[in-house]
Scaffold this motif. Structure first.
Motif, PDB file in Angstrom:
ATOM      1  N   PHE A 295       0.798  -1.226   0.000  1.00  0.00           N
ATOM      2  CA  PHE A 295       0.000   0.000   0.000  1.00  0.00           C
ATOM      3  C   PHE A 295       0.834   1.281   0.000  1.00  0.00           C
ATOM      4  CE2 PHE A 295      -2.630  -3.309   1.872  1.00  0.00           C
ATOM      5  CZ  PHE A 295      -3.833  -3.135   1.222  1.00  0.00           C
ATOM      6  N   GLY A 296       2.021   1.248   0.581  1.00  0.00           N
ATOM      7  CA  GLY A 296       2.837   2.452   0.693  1.00  0.00           C
ATOM      8  C   GLY A 296       2.755   3.042   2.089  1.00  0.00           C
TER       9      GLY A 296
ATOM     10  N   HIS B 188      -0.095   5.543   2.992  1.00  0.00           N
ATOM     11  CA  HIS B 188      -1.470   5.075   2.868  1.00  0.00           C
ATOM     12  C   HIS B 188      -1.946   4.619   4.247  1.00  0.00           C
ATOM     13  CE1 HIS B 188      -4.830   2.406   1.744  1.00  0.00           C
ATOM     14  NE2 HIS B 188      -4.894   3.102   0.626  1.00  0.00           N
ATOM     15  N   PRO B 189      -3.227   4.817   4.596  1.00  0.00           N
ATOM     16  CA  PRO B 189      -3.702   4.408   5.928  1.00  0.00           C
ATOM     17  C   PRO B 189      -3.401   2.957   6.277  1.00  0.00           C
ATOM     18  CG  PRO B 189      -5.368   5.740   4.843  1.00  0.00           C
ATOM     19  CD  PRO B 189      -4.296   5.501   3.823  1.00  0.00           C
ATOM     20  N   THR B 190      -3.441   2.058   5.290  1.00  0.00           N
ATOM     21  CA  THR B 190      -3.172   0.649   5.572  1.00  0.00           C
ATOM     22  C   THR B 190      -1.682   0.364   5.648  1.00  0.00           C
ATOM     23  OG1 THR B 190      -5.197   0.115   4.364  1.00  0.00           O
ATOM     24  CG2 THR B 190      -3.742  -1.719   4.868  1.00  0.00           C
ATOM     25  N   GLY B 191      -0.868   1.192   4.994  1.00  0.00           N
ATOM     26  CA  GLY B 191       0.577   0.975   4.990  1.00  0.00           C
ATOM     27  C   GLY B 191       1.306   1.650   6.134  1.00  0.00           C
ATOM     28  N   GLU B 192       0.655   2.589   6.804  1.00  0.00           N
ATOM     29  CA  GLU B 192       1.270   3.239   7.964  1.00  0.00           C
ATOM     30  C   GLU B 192       1.511   2.229   9.086  1.00  0.00           C
ATOM     31  OE1 GLU B 192       0.248   7.836   8.781  1.00  0.00           O
ATOM     32  OE2 GLU B 192      -1.330   6.420   9.276  1.00  0.00           O
ATOM     33  N   PHE B 193       2.513   2.469   9.903  1.00  0.00           N
ATOM     34  CA  PHE B 193       2.754   1.582  11.037  1.00  0.00           C
ATOM     35  C   PHE B 193       3.234   2.382  12.243  1.00  0.00           C
ATOM     36  CE2 PHE B 193       6.452   1.591   8.246  1.00  0.00           C
ATOM     37  CZ  PHE B 193       7.481   1.967   9.099  1.00  0.00           C
ATOM     38  N   VAL B 194       2.941   1.829  13.408  1.00  0.00           N
ATOM     39  CA  VAL B 194       3.296   2.478  14.670  1.00  0.00           C
ATOM     40  C   VAL B 194       4.733   2.130  15.042  1.00  0.00           C
ATOM     41  CG1 VAL B 194       2.720   2.694  17.121  1.00  0.00           C
ATOM     42  CG2 VAL B 194       0.904   2.334  15.436  1.00  0.00           C
TER      43      VAL B 194
ATOM     44  N   THR C 154     -10.583  12.023   2.769  1.00  0.00           N
ATOM     45  CA  THR C 154      -9.392  12.167   1.934  1.00  0.00           C
ATOM     46  C   THR C 154      -9.210  10.917   1.092  1.00  0.00           C
ATOM     47  OG1 THR C 154      -8.350  13.517   3.651  1.00  0.00           O
ATOM     48  CG2 THR C 154      -6.906  12.606   1.945  1.00  0.00           C
ATOM     49  N   GLU C 155      -8.928  11.102  -0.179  1.00  0.00           N
ATOM     50  CA  GLU C 155      -8.686   9.969  -1.067  1.00  0.00           C
ATOM     51  C   GLU C 155      -7.213   9.573  -1.012  1.00  0.00           C
ATOM     52  OE1 GLU C 155     -10.945   8.306  -2.651  1.00  0.00           O
ATOM     53  OE2 GLU C 155     -12.634   9.648  -2.219  1.00  0.00           O
ATOM     54  N   TYR C 156      -6.945   8.295  -0.905  1.00  0.00           N
ATOM     55  CA  TYR C 156      -5.575   7.788  -0.863  1.00  0.00           C
ATOM     56  C   TYR C 156      -5.366   6.788  -1.994  1.00  0.00           C
ATOM     57  CZ  TYR C 156      -5.630   9.707   3.865  1.00  0.00           C
ATOM     58  OH  TYR C 156      -5.732  10.539   4.949  1.00  0.00           O
ATOM     59  N   THR C 157      -4.174   6.799  -2.545  1.00  0.00           N
ATOM     60  CA  THR C 157      -3.839   5.875  -3.628  1.00  0.00           C
ATOM     61  C   THR C 157      -2.818   4.867  -3.129  1.00  0.00           C
ATOM     62  OG1 THR C 157      -4.222   7.596  -5.283  1.00  0.00           O
ATOM     63  CG2 THR C 157      -2.950   5.666  -5.969  1.00  0.00           C
ATOM     64  N   ALA C 158      -3.144   3.600  -3.240  1.00  0.00           N
ATOM     65  CA  ALA C 158      -2.211   2.552  -2.834  1.00  0.00           C
ATOM     66  C   ALA C 158      -1.120   2.388  -3.883  1.00  0.00           C
ATOM     67  CB  ALA C 158      -2.956   1.234  -2.652  1.00  0.00           C
ATOM     68  N   ASN C 159      -0.003   1.812  -3.475  1.00  0.00           N
ATOM     69  CA  ASN C 159       1.056   1.505  -4.435  1.00  0.00           C
ATOM     70  C   ASN C 159       0.491   0.655  -5.569  1.00  0.00           C
ATOM     71  OD1 ASN C 159       3.067   2.833  -3.059  1.00  0.00           O
ATOM     72  ND2 ASN C 159       3.923   1.009  -2.112  1.00  0.00           N
TER      73      ASN C 159
ATOM     74  N   VAL D 164       1.550 -11.372  -2.248  1.00  0.00           N
ATOM     75  CA  VAL D 164       0.551 -10.324  -2.045  1.00  0.00           C
ATOM     76  C   VAL D 164       0.379  -9.439  -3.273  1.00  0.00           C
ATOM     77  CG1 VAL D 164       2.255  -8.777  -0.994  1.00  0.00           C
ATOM     78  CG2 VAL D 164      -0.170  -8.451  -0.505  1.00  0.00           C
ATOM     79  N   ASN D 165      -0.862  -9.074  -3.532  1.00  0.00           N
ATOM     80  CA  ASN D 165      -1.187  -8.014  -4.483  1.00  0.00           C
ATOM     81  C   ASN D 165      -2.458  -7.324  -3.995  1.00  0.00           C
ATOM     82  OD1 ASN D 165      -2.225 -10.784  -6.100  1.00  0.00           O
ATOM     83  ND2 ASN D 165      -3.738  -9.154  -6.059  1.00  0.00           N
ATOM     84  N   THR D 166      -2.611  -6.056  -4.331  1.00  0.00           N
ATOM     85  CA  THR D 166      -3.798  -5.317  -3.896  1.00  0.00           C
ATOM     86  C   THR D 166      -4.973  -5.624  -4.813  1.00  0.00           C
ATOM     87  OG1 THR D 166      -3.118  -3.382  -5.185  1.00  0.00           O
ATOM     88  CG2 THR D 166      -2.482  -3.443  -2.867  1.00  0.00           C
ATOM     89  N   VAL D 167      -6.191  -5.498  -4.252  1.00  0.00           N
ATOM     90  CA  VAL D 167      -7.417  -5.749  -5.009  1.00  0.00           C
ATOM     91  C   VAL D 167      -8.475  -4.744  -4.560  1.00  0.00           C
ATOM     92  CG1 VAL D 167      -6.971  -8.227  -5.218  1.00  0.00           C
ATOM     93  CG2 VAL D 167      -8.355  -7.394  -3.321  1.00  0.00           C
ATOM     94  N   THR D 168      -9.476  -4.570  -5.393  1.00  0.00           N
ATOM     95  CA  THR D 168     -10.668  -3.828  -5.006  1.00  0.00           C
ATOM     96  C   THR D 168     -11.856  -4.744  -5.240  1.00  0.00           C
ATOM     97  OG1 THR D 168      -9.680  -1.696  -5.618  1.00  0.00           O
ATOM     98  CG2 THR D 168     -12.072  -1.769  -5.389  1.00  0.00           C
TER      99      THR D 168
END
Length: 676
Positions: free
Chosen positions: A178-179, A182-188, A246-251, A275-279
């Protein structure tokens, strides 16, 4: 220091999984499912309420869900996690202790998070439980004391996972897919958490815990009219606010199949993820074919992946795949943890099975059984209040047809082998897939390179790096005996070690808030006593005397057989390295990086000992058995009566355990009674 080897054996955590060879039942006629529809209304602030009366049992459940769009937290990633952990610690009206005591008194369950709240109770307490839920959710009390405590707890958890290949894999897979922005790619991280203040939590709550995208689902033995009035009273004052979307674009998915390798030098297994991204939205015509295809590939025990990697090759306890669904971009991932030695072979089999489902029509019997299993699980869930609540919510949030769940079975039964082939090619993108391997690069890189796939390297945070140097050339003239002699010299010298007749070590640590204490006593004539206490209670004890030995685990005693006793005695020494000097079978295997430190690796049967190339202190020891490989780390050497001992020991017993030595006695504190 032999007590460490004993601990490795005593605390080795394993799971035993056995194949289930039960025959699949013959599918019968598809049952007709009727799901009671909710009565709905909307408050002026935007809160949407759905109520389903169900008087079969005197119980009620409440589910408050905030269906907010995803957002990034940037340099303060973790503020939402802290908001979740602080919610539910009482309220502005009630102290934490009084709040929790009343919940216990009512026999209720209440949970809070930054995404909403849930509760369940007997219907006679429904009114009061809903009041407590509203109070905790809408009038939280965020205190500096609780904030500091919860932040420290989260940081402790991050540190415990620092060397976990599974935790690193979970993070890096999302970063690469995701990058980082990106909200899903962020990490703590510890750094981002330290940036978060109590004011940030309060601001996060005020911004996102609002009724605009909120749904309250109530199901159970209640009356609509009365409940509606209560909801309006309790939630009507919830302030209306608008959330900025906010719109986010995944890798983008990669343009060719490739290997992404993350080096975790202490890893005893490789975690492999394709892994690969899907919608894939729930209202998409592909939804049911795609989830059934995933069940066939890796969702069921009898799936292609599990039957191959686990049942056929016995490389893993389980291999699986998942396909995400929802309004936002998600991912398809197939994953398993395998032994380092078979990492490249496992990758080949992953590719093989994904290609199979993309090119070969699924067997009719397999498809029938998978659909029957899927339908069976649905039928079992459909009468549960929690499931009914989830279905009602999904229809609203996922914009599903009103009869989506009534037609659930019919739609699943309509899925064909051609559908499976089509969606497998659309969503399981083997030609645009990242094969993310998190493991010990020194052991897995050579095999992976034989696959002739492009290979890229990343650190444990998903940042691209150069190919790591995993093996360094041993300097001329350095032998295993040299290394051992230098170690013995570094900690005090052979003569000093030979004068040691007994060692008593006392160490302690903490596991999930419980104090763990370990006392070990070992003698030069091969006697041993090790006792581990948790919270002051003896959890384990092991004794080797002159002629016999035994182990006590959680109150159960087991006497060692003659063969076991002889084996343990033969391997018992206060200092492992003294007898190793005369052992011809040991081998200097190379120089490896251990947590960033170059170390000489000496192989001794199923054990590998690691010695710092600069000061020659032993910094790690790995032991391999039928159960796998366990690595223990040593540091903080301090002198006791002329001999240096490590005063910090770190091992993984399912979670990371750090033991800090508080005292070491040499040639005192030991009696014959200790070994009886």
């Amino acid at each position: 220091m032999k007590n460490i080897s004993i601990l490795l054996t005593l605390f080795f955590v394993t799971g035993i999984m056995q194949a289930q060879n039960r025959p699949q039942p013959t599918p019968g006629a598809a049952p007709i499912v009727q799901i009671k529809k909710p009565q709905s209304f909307v408050l002026k602030n935007g809160l949407k309420v759905m109520i389903v009366e169900n008087h079969k049992l005197p119980r009620v459940s409440f589910t408050l869900t905030l269906d907010n769009p995803p957002f990034t937290e940037g340099a303060k990633k973790g503020v939402d996690d802290l908001t979740s952990s602080l919610l539910g610690n009482g309220s502005q009206k009630t102290t934490k202790d009084a709040f929790n005591e009343e919940i216990d008194f009512l026999g209720a369950n209440i949970n809070f998070s930054s995404q909403g709240a849930s509760a369940s109770a007997l219907s006679k307490y429904a009114g009061r439980v809903l009041e407590l839920l509203a109070e905790g959710a809408l009038y939280p009390k965020f205190t500096q004391e609780e904030f500091d405590k919860d932040k420290a707890k989260i940081i402790e958890g991050l540190k415990a996972n620092e060397k976990s290949a599974e935790a690193i894999s979970g993070r890096v897979v999302d970063v690469l897919a995701f990058g980082k922005n990106h909200p899903t790619g962020e990490f703590v991280t510890e750094e981002t958490l330290k940036n978060v203040t109590l004011a940030d939590v309060q601001s996060n709550y005020a911004t996102y815990f609002v009724p605009e995208n909120a749904y309250l689902v109530i199901i159970g033995d209640i009356k609509f009219k009365e409940t509606k009035a209560t909801v309006e009273k309790l939630f009507g004052a919830w302030e209306k606010k608008t959330i900025t979307k906010t719109e986010y674009t995944a890798n983008p998915n990669v343009n060719q199949l490739q290997i992404n390798l993350i080096d975790v030098p202490n890893a005893v297994q490789s975690v492999i993820s394709l892994v690969n991204t899907v919608t894939l939205k729930m209202n998409d015509p592909d939804f049911f074919p795609a989830v059934i295809a995933n069940q066939i590939l890796g969702g069921d025990f009898n799936s292609y992946l599990n039957m191959n990697l686990r049942e056929k090759h016995a490389w893993t306890y389980g291999a699986r795949s998942e396909i995400g669904t929802g309004k936002y971009v998600t991912k398809f991932v197939a994953t398993s943890a395998v032994r380092n030695a078979v990492t490249d072979s496992a990758v080949v089999e992953f590719i093989k099975e994904i290609k199979k489902i993309r090119t070969e029509k699924v067997d009719a019997e397999v498809l029938k059984n998978v659909k029957a299993g899927y339908i069976g699980r649905f039928v079992m869930q459909v009468q549960k209040p929690q499931a009914v609540a989830r279905y009602a919510l999904n229809i609203e949030t996922e914009q599903l047809p009103a009869d989506f769940y009534e037609k659930y079975i019919q739609t699943i039964n309509a899925v064909t082998a051609d559908d499976i082939l089509r969606v497998a090619n659309k969503y399981f993108l083997i030609d645009n897939n990242r094969i993310v391997v998190v493991g010990k690069a020194s052991e897995v890189t050579p095999g992976l390179e034989t696959l002739k796939l492009p290979m890229y390297f990343f650190d444990k945070y998903g940042t691209p790096i150069e190919k790591p140097v995993t093996k360094k050339e041993i300097p001329a003239g350095v032998t295993s005996k040299n290394v051992l002699e230098n170690y013995i010299k570094a900690i005090g010298g052979k003569e000093a070690l030979k004068k040691v007749k007994s060692i008593v070590t006392v160490a302690s640590g903490s596991v999930q808030g419980t104090t763990v204490e370990m006392t070990s006593k070992i003698t030069s004539d091969k006697k041993l006593s090790v006792e581990m206490k948790a919270g002051g209670v003896t959890m384990m004890k092991r004794v080797l005397g002159d002629k016999s030995g035994y182990a006590i685990q959680q109150g159960q005693r087991k006497d060692l057989s003659i063969e076991e006793f002889k084996e343990k005695k033969a391997d018992m020494n206060p200092f492992d390295e003294l007898p190793l000097l005369d052992k011809v079978s040991i081998k200097l295997a190379g120089i490896e990086s251990i947590n960033g430190t170059d170390a000489y690796a000496i192989k001794d049967g199923q054990s590998t000992l690691y010695y710092d190339t600069l000061n020659f202190f032993k910094i790690a020891e790995s032991k391999t058995s039928e159960r796998g490989t366990q690595t223990t780390y040593f540091n903080d050497y301090k002198e006791v009566k002329g001999i240096k001992f490590p005063h910090t020991t770190i091992m993984n017993i399912g979670i990371e355990l750090q033991l800090t030595t508080s005292s070491i006695q040499i040639n005192e504190g030991v009696t014959d009674v200790d070994f009886q």
